[in-house]
Design a protein around this motif. Structure first.
Motif, short mmCIF file in Angstrom:
data_model
loop_
_atom_site.label_atom_id
_atom_site.label_comp_id
_atom_site.label_asym_id
_atom_site.label_seq_id
_atom_site.Cartn_x
_atom_site.Cartn_y
_atom_site.Cartn_z
N GLY A 28 0.76 -1.12 0.04
CA GLY A 28 -0.09 0.07 0.11
C GLY A 28 0.91 1.19 -0.02
O GLY A 28 0.52 2.33 -0.19
N GLY A 29 2.29 1.34 0.07
CA GLY A 29 3.02 2.24 0.12
C GLY A 29 3.06 3.28 1.47
O GLY A 29 3.26 4.40 1.25
N LYS A 34 7.45 6.15 13.84
CA LYS A 34 8.04 5.56 14.99
C LYS A 34 7.08 4.79 15.87
O LYS A 34 7.53 3.74 16.31
CB LYS A 34 8.50 6.56 15.71
N LEU A 35 5.81 5.39 16.13
CA LEU A 35 4.76 4.55 16.89
C LEU A 35 4.41 3.18 16.40
O LEU A 35 4.02 2.16 17.08
CB LEU A 35 3.79 5.61 17.54
N THR A 92 10.17 13.48 18.12
CA THR A 92 10.69 13.13 16.79
C THR A 92 9.64 12.86 15.68
O THR A 92 10.30 12.54 14.67
CB THR A 92 11.70 12.20 17.15
N CYS A 93 8.41 12.80 15.96
CA CYS A 93 7.59 12.13 15.03
C CYS A 93 6.05 12.95 14.97
O CYS A 93 5.26 12.31 14.55
CB CYS A 93 7.38 10.79 14.92
N SER A 94 5.97 14.02 15.65
CA SER A 94 4.65 14.67 15.98
C SER A 94 4.98 16.08 15.83
O SER A 94 6.12 16.79 15.88
CB SER A 94 4.15 14.50 17.55
N VAL A 116 7.57 10.52 8.27
CA VAL A 116 6.45 9.92 8.51
C VAL A 116 6.21 10.60 9.99
O VAL A 116 6.73 10.21 10.99
CB VAL A 116 6.48 8.54 8.42
N ARG A 117 4.89 11.33 10.04
CA ARG A 117 4.49 11.86 11.32
C ARG A 117 3.78 11.03 11.92
O ARG A 117 2.69 10.21 11.46
CB ARG A 117 3.92 13.22 11.25
N CYS A 118 3.92 11.11 13.59
CA CYS A 118 2.84 9.96 14.21
C CYS A 118 1.59 10.37 14.40
O CYS A 118 0.73 9.78 15.04
CB CYS A 118 3.61 9.57 15.50
N ASP A 119 1.39 11.72 14.19
CA ASP A 119 -0.18 12.29 14.50
C ASP A 119 -0.99 12.61 13.34
O ASP A 119 -1.94 13.15 13.14
CB ASP A 119 0.25 13.82 15.24
#
Length: 152
Positions: A28-29, A34-35, A92-94, A116-119
């Motif tokens: 799906g790409g 991180k989470l 680090t990801c939000s 890639v952001r976690c939020d």
């Protein structure tokens, strides 16, 4: 059902969730944040514990399997909360408020940020994100591990 069947269902459920996550990623790409990666580790551990529990029939392996399922479920709840903005995720990801940074500092922060952001919610079904589904299913898998514990 027998103890072995509960263990197979629980470990197989973790295997199914891992296969789905890898399919979303590679077919799906959708690159994981991180989470998302953190949620995968307990599933891998649960799969291995399931195999060991079937072979060695030690109660501690079943307890650890339930703990692994609860762990990934808890991380899923945390991640879903980050996605919904209920609490802040890892810096680090939000994304968060930008204050007190010079233009150079801001540019350096942007350049050092992961892709890639976690939020962000890249996919959802019935209003529940992938992290939310992981939490729901993982707590169900934990219940299967606990049922296996009762069958010992």
């Amino acid at each position: 059902m027998t103890r072995a069947q509960y263990i197979l269902l629980a470990a197989g459920g973790s295997a199914g969730l891992m296969l789905a996550a890898l399919a979303f990623q590679h077919l799906g790409g959708m690159a994981p944040c991180k989470l998302c990666i953190w949620q995968r580790y307990p599933h891998v551990i649960a799969i291995l514990l399931g195999l060991l529990a079937l072979r060695f029939r030690q109660q501690i392996l079943v307890v650890l399997g339930a703990t692994a399922a609860a762990s990934t479920g808890a991380i899923g709840v945390y991640h879903a909360g980050v996605e919904q903005g209920w609490w802040q995720g890892p810096t680090t990801c939000s994304s968060g408020p930008i204050t007190g940074l010079s233009a150079d500092d801001l540019l350096n922060q942007i350049m050092a940020a992961p892709l890639v952001r976690c939020d962000d919610i890249p996919w959802e079904l019935f209003g529940v994100s992938m992290a939310g589904w992981n939490a729901i299913v993982s707590f169900g898998l934990m219940a299967l591990w606990l049922m296996a514990l009762r069958r010992a």
